[in-house]
Enzyme design. Structure first.
Site, short mmCIF file in Angstrom:
data_model
loop_
_atom_site.label_atom_id
_atom_site.label_comp_id
_atom_site.label_asym_id
_atom_site.label_seq_id
_atom_site.Cartn_x
_atom_site.Cartn_y
_atom_site.Cartn_z
N LEU A 105 8.96 22.16 12.24
CA LEU A 105 7.80 23.08 13.19
C LEU A 105 8.13 22.23 14.66
CD1 LEU A 105 4.78 23.79 11.27
CD2 LEU A 105 6.88 25.43 11.94
N ASP A 106 8.15 23.08 15.80
CA ASP A 106 8.39 22.41 16.76
C ASP A 106 7.09 21.64 17.21
OD1 ASP A 106 10.45 24.18 17.23
OD2 ASP A 106 9.39 25.58 18.19
N TYR A 107 7.20 20.53 18.15
CA TYR A 107 6.30 19.67 18.58
C TYR A 107 4.92 20.51 19.15
CZ TYR A 107 4.25 15.87 21.48
OH TYR A 107 3.31 14.89 21.98
N THR A 109 3.85 23.46 17.90
CA THR A 109 3.59 24.40 17.01
C THR A 109 2.88 23.66 15.67
OG1 THR A 109 5.63 25.83 17.50
CG2 THR A 109 4.67 26.14 15.43
#
Length: 247
Positions: A105-107, A109
């Site tokens: 998951l993105d930083y 998110t």
């Protein structure tokens, strides 16, 4: 039973070293030894008592473990970060097994992130052909209309990728703040998939959360919290992947 035989590539994948497909290549390339003898036949079966080396490194026989983490924003989906930022394994430091994230998951998110030491399980969930559904909730800057949102199901182009959503659902609209809460269901997970889709439409994502992964939800967890998956959940996730391939 302790004398149960399994295919060599399956045992390597379950150890978390690599995926089953890559394990097969390592075997074919003569980089795997069983009881000090090079094995290059893919049909080879081994027992829990056999000594296995992969590229000169003894295989650690950890018991497979599976965890669901509620990843907060501001945490890296990795085992380490060269910038010194917090990583997901910092949140579960007391676990003895060597686990790693299933995908990422993105930083910025938040939401469900699975961690395991079972390489085969991880590969089934990450590989596009298995198509396990993931549900996200995005807070958008701006209010797209239904015609614009319809493009998500057809697919939009971004950086040589075609990005799609299986389904979408408008959860709420705030006309005073010019924003929308949108639920998106995906069956693939390309890099920054949701954010890039919405950027193409011209409605940047302000906040993003993954609320469901297959049969799994965040129920009972706070950001930064985690729990082990029970055997039934592990089986359900495996069955979902197999079912999608058989369709």
């Amino acid at each position: 039973m302790s004398d149960k035989l399994d295919r060599l590539q399956k045992v390597i994948a379950q150890s978390g070293v690599t995926s089953r497909r890559k394990a097969e290549k390592l075997i074919a390339d003569g980089k795997v030894k069983v009881n000090d003898k090079v094995v290059s036949e893919l049909g080879t079966k081994v027992s829990p008592n056999d000594r296995i080396e992969v590229d000169g490194v003894p295989l650690e026989k950890e018991k497979p473990v599976y965890y669901l983490l509620y990843k907060p924003r501001g945490v890296i989906s990795s085992l380490k970060d060269d910038k010194g930022r917090k990583v997901v394994t910092d949140l579960i430091g007391e676990i003895e097994e060597r686990v790693y994230p299933v995908g990422r998951l993105d930083y910025d998110t938040s939401g469900i992130l699975l961690l395991t030491n079972d390489g085969e399980f991880a590969n089934q969930l990450m590989h596009p052909r298995y198509g396990v559904e993931k549900v996200y909730v995005a807070k958008l800057e701006g209010i797209p209309d239904k015609m614009e949102l319809g493009r998500l199901r057809k697919g939009v182009e971004s950086e040589n990728d075609v990005l799609k959503a299986l389904r979408y659902k408008i959860l709420s609209v705030d006309r005073k703040k010019n924003s929308m809460l949108l639920e998106l269901t995906l069956n693939e997970g390309k890099n920054r998939h949701v954010r890039r889709m919405m950027d193409v439409l011209g409605y940047p994502v302000q906040k993003l959360k993954r609320e469901r992964y297959g049969v799994l939800t965040l129920e009972g967890l706070q950001p930064g919290g985690f729990r082990p998956l029970n055997p039934k959940e592990v089986k359900q996730m495996r069955n979902l992947a197999v079912k999608n391939v058989e369709k």
